[in-house]
Design a protein around this motif. Structure first.
Motif, PDB file in Angstrom:
ATOM      1  N   GLN A 195       0.820  -1.217   0.000  1.00 39.60           N
ATOM      2  CA  GLN A 195       0.000   0.000   0.000  1.00 39.60           C
ATOM      3  C   GLN A 195       0.850   1.262   0.000  1.00 39.60           C
ATOM      4  O   GLN A 195       0.528   2.227  -0.709  1.00 39.60           O
ATOM      5  CB  GLN A 195      -0.931   0.003   1.221  1.00 39.60           C
ATOM      6  N   HIS A 196       1.919   1.283   0.787  1.00 37.88           N
ATOM      7  CA  HIS A 196       2.773   2.466   0.808  1.00 37.88           C
ATOM      8  C   HIS A 196       3.448   2.679  -0.543  1.00 37.88           C
ATOM      9  O   HIS A 196       3.558   3.813  -1.020  1.00 37.88           O
ATOM     10  CB  HIS A 196       3.827   2.353   1.907  1.00 37.88           C
ATOM     11  N   ALA A 197       3.917   1.606  -1.158  1.00 31.95           N
ATOM     12  CA  ALA A 197       4.570   1.750  -2.458  1.00 31.95           C
ATOM     13  C   ALA A 197       3.628   2.403  -3.462  1.00 31.95           C
ATOM     14  O   ALA A 197       4.017   3.295  -4.226  1.00 31.95           O
ATOM     15  CB  ALA A 197       5.034   0.385  -2.966  1.00 31.95           C
ATOM     16  N   ALA A 198       2.373   1.964  -3.459  1.00 30.38           N
ATOM     17  CA  ALA A 198       1.405   2.516  -4.402  1.00 30.38           C
ATOM     18  C   ALA A 198       1.051   3.961  -4.057  1.00 30.38           C
ATOM     19  O   ALA A 198       1.081   4.846  -4.919  1.00 30.38           O
ATOM     20  CB  ALA A 198       0.146   1.651  -4.418  1.00 30.38           C
ATOM     21  N   PHE A 199       0.730   4.221  -2.792  1.00 28.21           N
ATOM     22  CA  PHE A 199       0.248   5.539  -2.399  1.00 28.21           C
ATOM     23  C   PHE A 199       1.357   6.581  -2.372  1.00 28.21           C
ATOM     24  O   PHE A 199       1.198   7.693  -2.897  1.00 28.21           O
ATOM     25  CB  PHE A 199      -0.418   5.450  -1.022  1.00 28.21           C
ATOM     26  N   LEU A 200       2.482   6.251  -1.775  1.00 21.04           N
ATOM     27  CA  LEU A 200       3.555   7.232  -1.633  1.00 21.04           C
ATOM     28  C   LEU A 200       4.183   7.563  -2.977  1.00 21.04           C
ATOM     29  O   LEU A 200       4.528   8.721  -3.243  1.00 21.04           O
ATOM     30  CB  LEU A 200       4.616   6.717  -0.664  1.00 21.04           C
ATOM     31  N   SER A 201       4.344   6.572  -3.834  1.00 21.47           N
ATOM     32  CA  SER A 201       4.973   6.828  -5.134  1.00 21.47           C
ATOM     33  C   SER A 201       4.130   7.768  -5.987  1.00 21.47           C
ATOM     34  O   SER A 201       4.671   8.557  -6.767  1.00 21.47           O
ATOM     35  CB  SER A 201       5.226   5.515  -5.875  1.00 21.47           C
ATOM     36  N   GLU A 202       2.823   7.703  -5.826  1.00 21.06           N
ATOM     37  CA  GLU A 202       1.958   8.600  -6.603  1.00 21.06           C
ATOM     38  C   GLU A 202       2.165  10.059  -6.223  1.00 21.06           C
ATOM     39  O   GLU A 202       1.923  10.960  -7.030  1.00 21.06           O
ATOM     40  CB  GLU A 202       0.494   8.204  -6.419  1.00 21.06           C
ATOM     41  N   GLY A 203       2.621  10.296  -5.001  1.00 23.37           N
ATOM     42  CA  GLY A 203       2.873  11.664  -4.566  1.00 23.37           C
ATOM     43  C   GLY A 203       4.270  12.164  -4.882  1.00 23.37           C
ATOM     44  O   GLY A 203       4.598  13.306  -4.564  1.00 23.37           O
ATOM     45  N   LEU A 204       5.098  11.309  -5.495  1.00 26.32           N
ATOM     46  CA  LEU A 204       6.473  11.675  -5.855  1.00 26.32           C
ATOM     47  C   LEU A 204       6.674  11.377  -7.343  1.00 26.32           C
ATOM     48  O   LEU A 204       7.362  10.418  -7.708  1.00 26.32           O
ATOM     49  CB  LEU A 204       7.465  10.878  -4.999  1.00 26.32           C
ATOM     50  N   PRO A 205       6.088  12.187  -8.212  1.00 20.74           N
ATOM     51  CA  PRO A 205       6.048  11.854  -9.636  1.00 20.74           C
ATOM     52  C   PRO A 205       7.398  11.783 -10.329  1.00 20.74           C
ATOM     53  O   PRO A 205       7.516  11.161 -11.384  1.00 20.74           O
ATOM     54  CB  PRO A 205       5.175  12.971 -10.238  1.00 20.74           C
ATOM     55  N   GLY A 206       8.450  12.365  -9.750  1.00 26.11           N
ATOM     56  CA  GLY A 206       9.760  12.307 -10.379  1.00 26.11           C
ATOM     57  C   GLY A 206      10.605  11.130  -9.916  1.00 26.11           C
ATOM     58  O   GLY A 206      11.763  11.012 -10.331  1.00 26.11           O
ATOM     59  N   TRP A 207      10.035  10.272  -9.104  1.00 32.29           N
ATOM     60  CA  TRP A 207      10.821   9.200  -8.485  1.00 32.29           C
ATOM     61  C   TRP A 207      10.487   7.827  -9.029  1.00 32.29           C
ATOM     62  O   TRP A 207       9.326   7.523  -9.297  1.00 32.29           O
ATOM     63  CB  TRP A 207      10.597   9.206  -6.966  1.00 32.29           C
ATOM     64  N   GLN A 208      11.530   6.995  -9.173  1.00 31.21           N
ATOM     65  CA  GLN A 208      11.363   5.570  -9.411  1.00 31.21           C
ATOM     66  C   GLN A 208      11.339   4.881  -8.040  1.00 31.21           C
ATOM     67  O   GLN A 208      12.162   5.187  -7.176  1.00 31.21           O
ATOM     68  CB  GLN A 208      12.520   5.023 -10.246  1.00 31.21           C
ATOM     69  N   TRP A 209      10.414   3.960  -7.865  1.00 28.89           N
ATOM     70  CA  TRP A 209      10.205   3.317  -6.563  1.00 28.89           C
ATOM     71  C   TRP A 209      10.507   1.826  -6.686  1.00 28.89           C
ATOM     72  O   TRP A 209       9.932   1.138  -7.527  1.00 28.89           O
ATOM     73  CB  TRP A 209       8.766   3.526  -6.129  1.00 28.89           C
ATOM     74  N   GLN A 210      11.418   1.330  -5.842  1.00 31.34           N
ATOM     75  CA  GLN A 210      11.772  -0.087  -5.841  1.00 31.34           C
ATOM     76  C   GLN A 210      11.288  -0.720  -4.532  1.00 31.34           C
ATOM     77  O   GLN A 210      11.925  -0.597  -3.494  1.00 31.34           O
ATOM     78  CB  GLN A 210      13.282  -0.271  -5.978  1.00 31.34           C
ATOM     79  N   PRO A 211      10.151  -1.412  -4.534  1.00 27.31           N
ATOM     80  CA  PRO A 211       9.693  -2.077  -3.318  1.00 27.31           C
ATOM     81  C   PRO A 211      10.445  -3.379  -3.072  1.00 27.31           C
ATOM     82  O   PRO A 211      11.039  -3.959  -3.991  1.00 27.31           O
ATOM     83  CB  PRO A 211       8.204  -2.341  -3.585  1.00 27.31           C
ATOM     84  N   SER A 212      10.407  -3.839  -1.817  1.00 27.98           N
ATOM     85  CA  SER A 212      11.053  -5.109  -1.456  1.00 27.98           C
ATOM     86  C   SER A 212      10.447  -5.629  -0.176  1.00 27.98           C
ATOM     87  O   SER A 212       9.826  -4.884   0.597  1.00 27.98           O
ATOM     88  CB  SER A 212      12.565  -4.929  -1.295  1.00 27.98           C
ATOM     89  N   ASP A 213      10.640  -6.919   0.081  1.00 27.85           N
ATOM     90  CA  ASP A 213      10.220  -7.497   1.346  1.00 27.85           C
ATOM     91  C   ASP A 213      10.985  -8.784   1.584  1.00 27.85           C
ATOM     92  O   ASP A 213      11.431  -9.438   0.634  1.00 27.85           O
ATOM     93  CB  ASP A 213       8.717  -7.767   1.375  1.00 27.85           C
ATOM     94  N   VAL A 214      11.119  -9.164   2.848  1.00 22.04           N
ATOM     95  CA  VAL A 214      11.819 -10.392   3.211  1.00 22.04           C
ATOM     96  C   VAL A 214      10.922 -11.616   3.043  1.00 22.04           C
ATOM     97  O   VAL A 214      11.406 -12.734   2.931  1.00 22.04           O
ATOM     98  CB  VAL A 214      12.345 -10.296   4.659  1.00 22.04           C
ATOM     99  N   GLU A 215       9.601 -11.411   3.033  1.00 21.60           N
ATOM    100  CA  GLU A 215       8.652 -12.524   2.959  1.00 21.60           C
ATOM    101  C   GLU A 215       8.225 -12.762   1.512  1.00 21.60           C
ATOM    102  O   GLU A 215       7.623 -11.876   0.901  1.00 21.60           O
ATOM    103  CB  GLU A 215       7.419 -12.228   3.815  1.00 21.60           C
ATOM    104  N   PRO A 216       8.480 -13.945   0.964  1.00 25.03           N
ATOM    105  CA  PRO A 216       8.039 -14.222  -0.408  1.00 25.03           C
ATOM    106  C   PRO A 216       6.532 -14.037  -0.591  1.00 25.03           C
ATOM    107  O   PRO A 216       6.078 -13.596  -1.647  1.00 25.03           O
ATOM    108  CB  PRO A 216       8.448 -15.684  -0.621  1.00 25.03           C
ATOM    109  N   GLY A 217       5.764 -14.333   0.452  1.00 24.05           N
ATOM    110  CA  GLY A 217       4.316 -14.209   0.347  1.00 24.05           C
ATOM    111  C   GLY A 217       3.819 -12.785   0.215  1.00 24.05           C
ATOM    112  O   GLY A 217       2.660 -12.569  -0.160  1.00 24.05           O
ATOM    113  N   ALA A 218       4.676 -11.812   0.522  1.00 25.94           N
ATOM    114  CA  ALA A 218       4.269 -10.412   0.396  1.00 25.94           C
ATOM    115  C   ALA A 218       4.345  -9.912  -1.042  1.00 25.94           C
ATOM    116  O   ALA A 218       3.651  -8.952  -1.409  1.00 25.94           O
ATOM    117  CB  ALA A 218       5.143  -9.527   1.287  1.00 25.94           C
ATOM    118  N   LEU A 219       5.182 -10.533  -1.858  1.00 26.37           N
ATOM    119  CA  LEU A 219       5.439  -9.989  -3.200  1.00 26.37           C
ATOM    120  C   LEU A 219       4.191  -9.956  -4.083  1.00 26.37           C
ATOM    121  O   LEU A 219       3.998  -8.972  -4.813  1.00 26.37           O
ATOM    122  CB  LEU A 219       6.563 -10.779  -3.874  1.00 26.37           C
TER     123      LEU A 219
END
Length: 204
Positions: free
Chosen positions: A41-65
């Motif tokens: 949710q943060h990757a989707a919402f926060l990235s929309e407010g930073l239009p000049g930025w590339q966003w690389q999400p990650s997580d330690v849990e495979p089930g989160a991807l």
């Protein structure tokens, strides 16, 4: 809504104040790595407010991807999520240099060693002017701890003895050991803090 999407009410609540803080702190463009993206949710919402930025999400849990992928579907500036454990000596797939690293609500819901791993990895991957930004509850020596945070800390430790709200001084000590220093501390809703770390000394 895709069935793969997980939902965190906390992520929904704290998204707007975090986005406002990032908009103030960050330059107009760059590449950001999010650690412990969780639901996505943060990757989707926060990235929309930073239009000049590339966003690389990650997580330690495979089930989160799958949830991260579902939340960010169709967002061209959000890259496919990486499987990332901050304790790894090499953060495979993570580009360098990064202009920012963002990590919310991981430090208290992870073994203490993960804080050091986060700081060491940030030191390896951040550009000279890059920022490490963390969000969550912290124990401060110069402020009384809110009763809600004391209860939360007790609940965390009951669920897993390796978890718990960390002292800000201890977190800053791990940062210092990696060559980072606390540059700014912001009060956030629900007794949380947003911390901004930068390199102690820029390369000569």
């Amino acid at each position: 809504m895709s069935d793969a999407r997980r939902h965190s009410p906390a992520a929904e609540r704290n998204g707007p104040p975090i986005r406002a803080a990032l908009q103030r702190l960050l330059p107009t463009s760059g590449l950001l790595l999010e650690i412990a993206s969780g639901t996505g949710q943060h990757a989707a919402f926060l990235s929309e407010g930073l239009p000049g930025w590339q966003w690389q999400p990650s997580d330690v849990e495979p089930g989160a991807l799958p949830s991260i992928t579902a939340w960010c579907s169709g967002l061209e500036r959000v890259r496919p999520p990486l499987l990332l454990n901050v304790l790894d000596d090499v953060w495979s797939g993570v580009p360098a240099p990064l202009d920012a690293i963002y990590c919310a609500n991981m430090i208290h819901i992870a073994p203490w060693a993960c804080t050091g791993g986060l700081m060491q990895g940030a030191a390896r991957h951040l550009a000279p002017q890059g920022l490490l930004i963390t969000y969550g509850p912290y124990l401060l020596d110069d402020e009384p701890t809110a009763p809600s945070n004391l209860a939360f800390d007790a609940d965390l430790r009951a669920r897993n003895p390796a978890w718990g709200i960390r002292r800000l001084g201890d977190v800053s000590g791990q940062a210092a050991a990696a060559g980072l220093q606390l540059r700014e501390r912001m009060d956030m809703p629900a007794n949380n803090k947003l911390l901004v770390f930068a390199r102690s000394h820029l390369p000569g």
